[in-house]
Design a protein around this motif. Structure first.
Motif, PDB file in Angstrom:
ATOM      1  N   MET A   1       0.838  -1.175   0.000  1.00  0.00           N
ATOM      2  CA  MET A   1       0.000   0.000   0.000  1.00  0.00           C
ATOM      3  C   MET A   1       0.886   1.241   0.000  1.00  0.00           C
ATOM      4  O   MET A   1       1.894   1.306   0.676  1.00  0.00           O
ATOM      5  CB  MET A   1      -0.894  -0.009   1.245  1.00  0.00           C
ATOM      6  CG  MET A   1      -1.690   1.255   1.392  1.00  0.00           C
ATOM      7  SD  MET A   1      -2.689   1.483   2.897  1.00  0.00           S
ATOM      8  CE  MET A   1      -2.588  -0.012   3.764  1.00  0.00           C
ATOM      9  N   GLN A   2       0.479   2.257  -0.762  1.00  0.00           N
ATOM     10  CA  GLN A   2       1.148   3.553  -0.808  1.00  0.00           C
ATOM     11  C   GLN A   2       0.315   4.560  -0.008  1.00  0.00           C
ATOM     12  O   GLN A   2      -0.909   4.549  -0.095  1.00  0.00           O
ATOM     13  CB  GLN A   2       1.269   4.039  -2.256  1.00  0.00           C
ATOM     14  CG  GLN A   2       2.073   3.127  -3.157  1.00  0.00           C
ATOM     15  CD  GLN A   2       3.550   3.327  -2.947  1.00  0.00           C
ATOM     16  OE1 GLN A   2       4.061   4.416  -3.138  1.00  0.00           O
ATOM     17  NE2 GLN A   2       4.229   2.274  -2.545  1.00  0.00           N
ATOM     18  N   GLU A   4       0.263   8.878   1.473  1.00  0.00           N
ATOM     19  CA  GLU A   4       0.815  10.228   1.320  1.00  0.00           C
ATOM     20  C   GLU A   4       1.155  10.768   2.705  1.00  0.00           C
ATOM     21  O   GLU A   4       0.317  10.754   3.601  1.00  0.00           O
ATOM     22  CB  GLU A   4      -0.203  11.129   0.630  1.00  0.00           C
ATOM     23  CG  GLU A   4       0.342  12.459   0.222  1.00  0.00           C
ATOM     24  CD  GLU A   4      -0.624  13.240  -0.662  1.00  0.00           C
ATOM     25  OE1 GLU A   4      -0.172  14.226  -1.269  1.00  0.00           O
ATOM     26  OE2 GLU A   4      -1.816  12.874  -0.751  1.00  0.00           O
ATOM     27  N   ILE A  92       4.628  10.415  -1.599  1.00  0.00           N
ATOM     28  CA  ILE A  92       3.901   9.147  -1.610  1.00  0.00           C
ATOM     29  C   ILE A  92       4.938   8.038  -1.478  1.00  0.00           C
ATOM     30  O   ILE A  92       5.920   7.997  -2.218  1.00  0.00           O
ATOM     31  CB  ILE A  92       3.091   8.992  -2.908  1.00  0.00           C
ATOM     32  CG1 ILE A  92       2.036  10.098  -2.973  1.00  0.00           C
ATOM     33  CG2 ILE A  92       2.450   7.607  -2.991  1.00  0.00           C
ATOM     34  CD1 ILE A  92       1.281  10.178  -4.274  1.00  0.00           C
ATOM     35  N   MET A  93       4.721   7.193  -0.500  1.00  0.00           N
ATOM     36  CA  MET A  93       5.683   6.112  -0.273  1.00  0.00           C
ATOM     37  C   MET A  93       4.981   4.878   0.260  1.00  0.00           C
ATOM     38  O   MET A  93       3.815   4.924   0.657  1.00  0.00           O
ATOM     39  CB  MET A  93       6.793   6.569   0.668  1.00  0.00           C
ATOM     40  CG  MET A  93       6.352   6.974   2.037  1.00  0.00           C
ATOM     41  SD  MET A  93       7.681   7.702   3.027  1.00  0.00           S
ATOM     42  CE  MET A  93       7.954   9.234   2.175  1.00  0.00           C
ATOM     43  N   ASP A  94       5.738   3.803   0.289  1.00  0.00           N
ATOM     44  CA  ASP A  94       5.257   2.543   0.817  1.00  0.00           C
ATOM     45  C   ASP A  94       4.922   2.709   2.301  1.00  0.00           C
ATOM     46  O   ASP A  94       5.609   3.424   3.036  1.00  0.00           O
ATOM     47  CB  ASP A  94       6.343   1.474   0.628  1.00  0.00           C
ATOM     48  CG  ASP A  94       5.931   0.135   1.165  1.00  0.00           C
ATOM     49  OD1 ASP A  94       5.095  -0.525   0.531  1.00  0.00           O
ATOM     50  OD2 ASP A  94       6.432  -0.225   2.252  1.00  0.00           O
ATOM     51  N   PHE A  95       3.888   2.048   2.752  1.00  0.00           N
ATOM     52  CA  PHE A  95       3.430   2.137   4.135  1.00  0.00           C
ATOM     53  C   PHE A  95       4.556   1.832   5.120  1.00  0.00           C
ATOM     54  O   PHE A  95       4.750   2.550   6.102  1.00  0.00           O
ATOM     55  CB  PHE A  95       2.252   1.172   4.345  1.00  0.00           C
ATOM     56  CG  PHE A  95       1.682   1.221   5.728  1.00  0.00           C
ATOM     57  CD1 PHE A  95       0.856   2.261   6.115  1.00  0.00           C
ATOM     58  CD2 PHE A  95       1.970   0.227   6.647  1.00  0.00           C
ATOM     59  CE1 PHE A  95       0.328   2.311   7.392  1.00  0.00           C
ATOM     60  CE2 PHE A  95       1.449   0.270   7.932  1.00  0.00           C
ATOM     61  CZ  PHE A  95       0.620   1.317   8.313  1.00  0.00           C
ATOM     62  N   GLU A  96       5.321   0.797   4.882  1.00  0.00           N
ATOM     63  CA  GLU A  96       6.412   0.428   5.797  1.00  0.00           C
ATOM     64  C   GLU A  96       7.520   1.484   5.795  1.00  0.00           C
ATOM     65  O   GLU A  96       8.067   1.813   6.844  1.00  0.00           O
ATOM     66  CB  GLU A  96       6.969  -0.956   5.456  1.00  0.00           C
ATOM     67  CG  GLU A  96       6.001  -2.098   5.749  1.00  0.00           C
ATOM     68  CD  GLU A  96       5.568  -2.143   7.218  1.00  0.00           C
ATOM     69  OE1 GLU A  96       6.414  -1.963   8.118  1.00  0.00           O
ATOM     70  OE2 GLU A  96       4.359  -2.354   7.463  1.00  0.00           O
ATOM     71  N   GLU A  97       7.868   2.013   4.628  1.00  0.00           N
ATOM     72  CA  GLU A  97       8.873   3.075   4.539  1.00  0.00           C
ATOM     73  C   GLU A  97       8.413   4.313   5.310  1.00  0.00           C
ATOM     74  O   GLU A  97       9.193   4.967   6.005  1.00  0.00           O
ATOM     75  CB  GLU A  97       9.127   3.441   3.073  1.00  0.00           C
ATOM     76  CG  GLU A  97      10.112   4.568   2.890  1.00  0.00           C
ATOM     77  CD  GLU A  97      10.237   5.036   1.450  1.00  0.00           C
ATOM     78  OE1 GLU A  97      11.111   5.895   1.207  1.00  0.00           O
ATOM     79  OE2 GLU A  97       9.476   4.573   0.581  1.00  0.00           O
ATOM     80  N   ALA A  98       7.133   4.620   5.203  1.00  0.00           N
ATOM     81  CA  ALA A  98       6.580   5.807   5.859  1.00  0.00           C
ATOM     82  C   ALA A  98       6.703   5.739   7.381  1.00  0.00           C
ATOM     83  O   ALA A  98       6.819   6.769   8.044  1.00  0.00           O
ATOM     84  CB  ALA A  98       5.123   5.989   5.459  1.00  0.00           C
ATOM     85  N   LYS A  99       6.720   4.547   7.931  1.00  0.00           N
ATOM     86  CA  LYS A  99       6.822   4.392   9.380  1.00  0.00           C
ATOM     87  C   LYS A  99       8.135   4.925   9.939  1.00  0.00           C
ATOM     88  O   LYS A  99       8.183   5.387  11.070  1.00  0.00           O
ATOM     89  CB  LYS A  99       6.678   2.925   9.780  1.00  0.00           C
ATOM     90  CG  LYS A  99       5.288   2.378   9.621  1.00  0.00           C
ATOM     91  CD  LYS A  99       5.265   0.915  10.041  1.00  0.00           C
ATOM     92  CE  LYS A  99       3.899   0.304   9.913  1.00  0.00           C
ATOM     93  NZ  LYS A  99       3.908  -1.128  10.318  1.00  0.00           N
TER      94      LYS A  99
END
Length: 117
Positions: A1-2, A4, A92-99
């Motif tokens: 999932m991506q 913002e 906009i990034m991957d859910f895990e990266e955003a963490k």
């Protein structure tokens, strides 16, 4: 999932110019752009602390060290010279990266719009 998320923010700068007779955009001092990791042409959100307006536009690079924050085009009807604004960009990034992602947040001198060193 991506998703913002906040990528960068220039927090509480004052508007130095409002140019209605221009194609559009916001002109930002290059030093502030570099510090925040914002590039020319990038979409940003402008939040006006004085009147509550929120708008989106794209960035034009202004002279480095000038403190320039110029609202161009139709947006000049929504933001006045002297208003305090927050300039926000999102990524906009991957859910895990955003963490674990950490945004760049810049707190310039509100009186001069210059970086505090």
């Amino acid at each position: 999932m991506q998703i913002e998320v906040l990528k960068s923010k220039i927090h509480r700068v004052h508007v130095t110019e409002a140019n209605l007779d221009y194609v559009g955009s916001i002109t930002i001092d290059k030093e502030l752009m570099d510090a925040a990791g914002i590039i020319a042409g990038e979409k940003v959100q402008i939040v006006d602390n004085n009147n509550g307006e929120r708008l989106e536009t794209y960035v034009i690079e202004g002279p480095a060290g000038s403190g320039c924050i110029c609202i161009n085009g139709a947006a000049a009807r929504k933001v006045a010279v002297g208003d305090i604004v927050i300039i926000i960009s999102y990524g906009i990034m991957d859910f895990e990266e955003a963490k674990t992602f950490r945004p760049s947040v810049v707190f310039p001198d509100t009186a001069t719009n210059r970086l505090i060193r």
